[in-house]
Motif scaffolding. Structure first.
Motif, PDB file in Angstrom:
ATOM      1  N   ILE A   1       0.860  -1.198   0.000  1.00 48.91           N
ATOM      2  CA  ILE A   1       0.000   0.000   0.000  1.00 48.91           C
ATOM      3  C   ILE A   1       0.896   1.249   0.000  1.00 48.91           C
ATOM      4  O   ILE A   1       2.081   1.161   0.328  1.00 48.91           O
ATOM      5  CB  ILE A   1      -0.973   0.019   1.217  1.00 48.91           C
ATOM      6  CG1 ILE A   1      -0.190   0.006   2.546  1.00 48.91           C
ATOM      7  CG2 ILE A   1      -1.925  -1.177   1.157  1.00 48.91           C
ATOM      8  CD1 ILE A   1      -1.074   0.056   3.786  1.00 48.91           C
ATOM      9  N   PRO A   2       0.349   2.416  -0.374  1.00 52.25           N
ATOM     10  CA  PRO A   2       1.185   3.624  -0.453  1.00 52.25           C
ATOM     11  C   PRO A   2       1.667   4.116   0.922  1.00 52.25           C
ATOM     12  O   PRO A   2       1.018   3.845   1.943  1.00 52.25           O
ATOM     13  CB  PRO A   2       0.260   4.674  -1.086  1.00 52.25           C
ATOM     14  CG  PRO A   2      -0.922   3.951  -1.593  1.00 52.25           C
ATOM     15  CD  PRO A   2      -1.037   2.680  -0.813  1.00 52.25           C
ATOM     16  N   PHE A   3       2.773   4.853   0.897  1.00 50.68           N
ATOM     17  CA  PHE A   3       3.379   5.416   2.105  1.00 50.68           C
ATOM     18  C   PHE A   3       3.485   6.928   1.950  1.00 50.68           C
ATOM     19  O   PHE A   3       3.948   7.423   0.926  1.00 50.68           O
ATOM     20  CB  PHE A   3       4.782   4.807   2.282  1.00 50.68           C
ATOM     21  CG  PHE A   3       5.593   5.485   3.346  1.00 50.68           C
ATOM     22  CD1 PHE A   3       5.425   5.154   4.683  1.00 50.68           C
ATOM     23  CD2 PHE A   3       6.536   6.460   3.021  1.00 50.68           C
ATOM     24  CE1 PHE A   3       6.163   5.783   5.669  1.00 50.68           C
ATOM     25  CE2 PHE A   3       7.287   7.100   4.008  1.00 50.68           C
ATOM     26  CZ  PHE A   3       7.096   6.750   5.330  1.00 50.68           C
ATOM     27  N   TYR A   4       3.066   7.663   2.975  1.00 50.39           N
ATOM     28  CA  TYR A   4       3.156   9.128   2.926  1.00 50.39           C
ATOM     29  C   TYR A   4       3.795   9.691   4.181  1.00 50.39           C
ATOM     30  O   TYR A   4       3.372   9.388   5.287  1.00 50.39           O
ATOM     31  CB  TYR A   4       1.757   9.751   2.766  1.00 50.39           C
ATOM     32  CG  TYR A   4       0.985   9.237   1.579  1.00 50.39           C
ATOM     33  CD1 TYR A   4       1.325   9.622   0.285  1.00 50.39           C
ATOM     34  CD2 TYR A   4      -0.079   8.365   1.749  1.00 50.39           C
ATOM     35  CE1 TYR A   4       0.628   9.140  -0.807  1.00 50.39           C
ATOM     36  CE2 TYR A   4      -0.793   7.879   0.660  1.00 50.39           C
ATOM     37  CZ  TYR A   4      -0.427   8.272  -0.614  1.00 50.39           C
ATOM     38  OH  TYR A   4      -1.123   7.796  -1.687  1.00 50.39           O
ATOM     39  N   ASP A   5       4.819  10.522   3.964  1.00 44.99           N
ATOM     40  CA  ASP A   5       5.442  11.222   5.103  1.00 44.99           C
ATOM     41  C   ASP A   5       5.680  12.654   4.617  1.00 44.99           C
ATOM     42  O   ASP A   5       4.744  13.442   4.540  1.00 44.99           O
ATOM     43  CB  ASP A   5       6.736  10.489   5.498  1.00 44.99           C
ATOM     44  CG  ASP A   5       7.425  11.105   6.713  1.00 44.99           C
ATOM     45  OD1 ASP A   5       6.951  12.126   7.218  1.00 44.99           O
ATOM     46  OD2 ASP A   5       8.450  10.553   7.159  1.00 44.99           O
TER      47      ASP A   5
ATOM     48  N   VAL B   1      -0.222   4.055   4.526  1.00 45.98           N
ATOM     49  CA  VAL B   1       0.491   4.349   5.778  1.00 45.98           C
ATOM     50  C   VAL B   1       0.824   5.829   5.783  1.00 45.98           C
ATOM     51  O   VAL B   1       1.418   6.343   4.828  1.00 45.98           O
ATOM     52  CB  VAL B   1       1.789   3.520   5.884  1.00 45.98           C
ATOM     53  CG1 VAL B   1       2.576   3.916   7.128  1.00 45.98           C
ATOM     54  CG2 VAL B   1       1.473   2.023   5.907  1.00 45.98           C
ATOM     55  N   ILE B   2       0.431   6.538   6.850  1.00 46.42           N
ATOM     56  CA  ILE B   2       0.683   7.975   6.958  1.00 46.42           C
ATOM     57  C   ILE B   2       1.481   8.242   8.229  1.00 46.42           C
ATOM     58  O   ILE B   2       1.065   7.843   9.325  1.00 46.42           O
ATOM     59  CB  ILE B   2      -0.634   8.781   6.985  1.00 46.42           C
ATOM     60  CG1 ILE B   2      -1.414   8.548   5.691  1.00 46.42           C
ATOM     61  CG2 ILE B   2      -0.352  10.263   7.185  1.00 46.42           C
ATOM     62  CD1 ILE B   2      -2.796   9.179   5.675  1.00 46.42           C
ATOM     63  N   VAL B   3       2.611   8.929   8.086  1.00 47.52           N
ATOM     64  CA  VAL B   3       3.465   9.216   9.240  1.00 47.52           C
ATOM     65  C   VAL B   3       3.220  10.643   9.738  1.00 47.52           C
ATOM     66  O   VAL B   3       3.236  11.598   8.953  1.00 47.52           O
ATOM     67  CB  VAL B   3       4.951   9.028   8.869  1.00 47.52           C
ATOM     68  CG1 VAL B   3       5.860   9.507   9.999  1.00 47.52           C
ATOM     69  CG2 VAL B   3       5.237   7.573   8.543  1.00 47.52           C
TER      70      VAL B   3
END
Lengths: 198, 198
Positions: free
Chosen positions: B28-32, B102-104
């Protein structure tokens, strides 16, 4: 994994059940209420007193209780509640020295130096549902105030004896919300975490 | 598991690395940091302003900053820092609507209603060691004060925008200490926990 595992828990979150299942999975002993009679035996103080003060400090509500000294101790300046905490702590250290085990409550995370420390909690509505399904004798309406009362006692007890904040993530190695995944889901996560502990 | 996963993290604890690996494992996509330019684009405000205010509220140190209103907004009464928080929140909600990701950071745990929320932390000495191994350009002696400074900013930012206590276990579903088991040990525990999420 040679370390003791401690479990701090909100009332009704399934911390005890998780502890039992974890000890079974790992094939190691489990201690919760058992600590009361073991500490009573070790200290030669009456078990009734241990039941009264177990994870509870009545003197916070009633300052006079602070003066309830034990007639069984030669150091009569030490309040009964503190003597009981010290006796339980000695038993906890002795058990951990004997080998890996699971210990629930009683500030074991701060009493032991090398334990893996877990904290289990859940939202109030999930805890009410869980407790009402387990204890049929209790008025469901009164369950919330009972849960809040037990939590308050555990929090006061923990903060008094450890100086630390109950439920602050950084005091533990792993904190798990049990409402979302159930006790069995928490068990899987704990076992996976423990696999990587040296 | 159809929910977004948010990661709050102490600086140097490996929260970003855990997020990257988790997103890879789940496909799944990752965003930071990506959120900064996405929010700038969405809001038509300059990316520099987003960089300046990202997880930071300078006006806590300097009250005059509170009066730095955006010339790009028609609602000129809203401070720039709040506009940026709102723009980031809109982007976070939009991304979560598109599917699991996933969001950091950036208070995503409180912005989203149905996310699974993780908190990653570690002891100071483990974080100093980790950061010194990653950033060779930084004076190792100054690393501790840098870590404390970034944590203080994240804590202030989180508490200002959510009203909640940063690092309180009950705000998250799963809180993990990364020093004991490493980022990979945390990853295994998170994946085991997520397996049981409906």
């Amino acid at each position: 994994m040679e370390r003791a595992i401690t479990i701090s828990r909100e009332f009704g979150s399934g911390g005890r059940e998780l502890g039992v299942k974890l000890a079974e999975s790992l094939g190691i002993p489990f201690y919760d209420k058992e600590l009361i009679s073991m500490a009573a035996e070790e200290s030669d103080m009456p078990e009734d007193a241990f039941l009264h003060y177990d994870e509870n400090m009545p003197f916070i509500k009633d300052p006079l209780d602070r003066h309830f000294y034990s007639p069984f101790s030669s150091i009569y300046q030490v309040p009964m509640s503190d003597q009981i905490f010290l006796a339980q702590s000695r038993v906890i250290r002795k058990l951990a020295d004997q080998g890996p085990c699971v210990i629930v409550g009683r500030c074991a995370d701060m009493v032991l130096e090398n334990s893996v420390n877990l904290f289990i909690y859940a939202r109030m509505k999930d805890r009410i549902r869980r407790m009402n399904s387990l204890e049929t004798g209790v008025d469901p309406v009164k369950m919330e105030s009972r849960i809040r009362e037990v939590d308050r006692k555990r929090k006061d007890y923990y903060q008094y004896y450890t100086g630390n904040e109950w439920g602050k993530a950084q005091n533990y190695h792993l904190s798990l919300e049990s409402g979302l995944v159930g006790v069995d889901g928490c068990l899987k996560a704990v076992l996976a975490y423990l696999e990587s502990v040296q």
